[in-house]
Write a protein that holds these residues in place. Sequence first.
Motif: not given
Length: 181
Positions: A5-11, A35-38, A45-49, A51-56
């Motif tokens: 019922s949901h979709y996501a992608y990176l652009a 990038l992944m769904f619960n 949920a995903c890892a993002v970079y 301000d020079r740091k990685w965050q979940l």
Amino acid sequence: SADGSHYAYLARKDRSWQIVHNDFVGKSFDAVRDLMFNPVTNQLACAVYTDRKWQLMHGGELDPGFSAVGGLSFSGDGKHLVYWAKRGGAFHAVLNGKVGPAFDGVGEFTFSPDSQLLAYLANLHRKLSVVRNGEPGPTYDIIRRLAFSPDSRRLGYLATSGDFEFAVIGEQPEQPYEKVN
């Protein structure tokens, strides 16, 4: 998503990455990965970079920044999220936002079938240990095939120490052999 019922992608646009989720375009990041769904709640949920740091990022919230993050894994009931994070030269397991003890490396996150227990491998001075309930166990040269029993009560794995291989059930090493599989 698991239910379709949901979709996501990176652009990518203007040298930045955005998460597109059900036609909603989110804020921009320098990089995005894992990038992944619960599997139960369908939250992203995903890892993002940035301000020079990685965050979940999970459910729109950002965990504290690290020099690297990865290995995202949800428990079967969707209530727990674990990943590895690097801070300085040390690696940590981060479970539900709580940073665990420092090791030389962590990985192979394994939740019990009832989703109540987490076990993972930790590298300690070129040896491997299974961490369960936040506590590292005995060290071995090689550890593989981490698995909980179907009732979630026991943890087993295969280990190598020197020239011998053996199964470890609970905390008890079994008889050593030349090879086990």
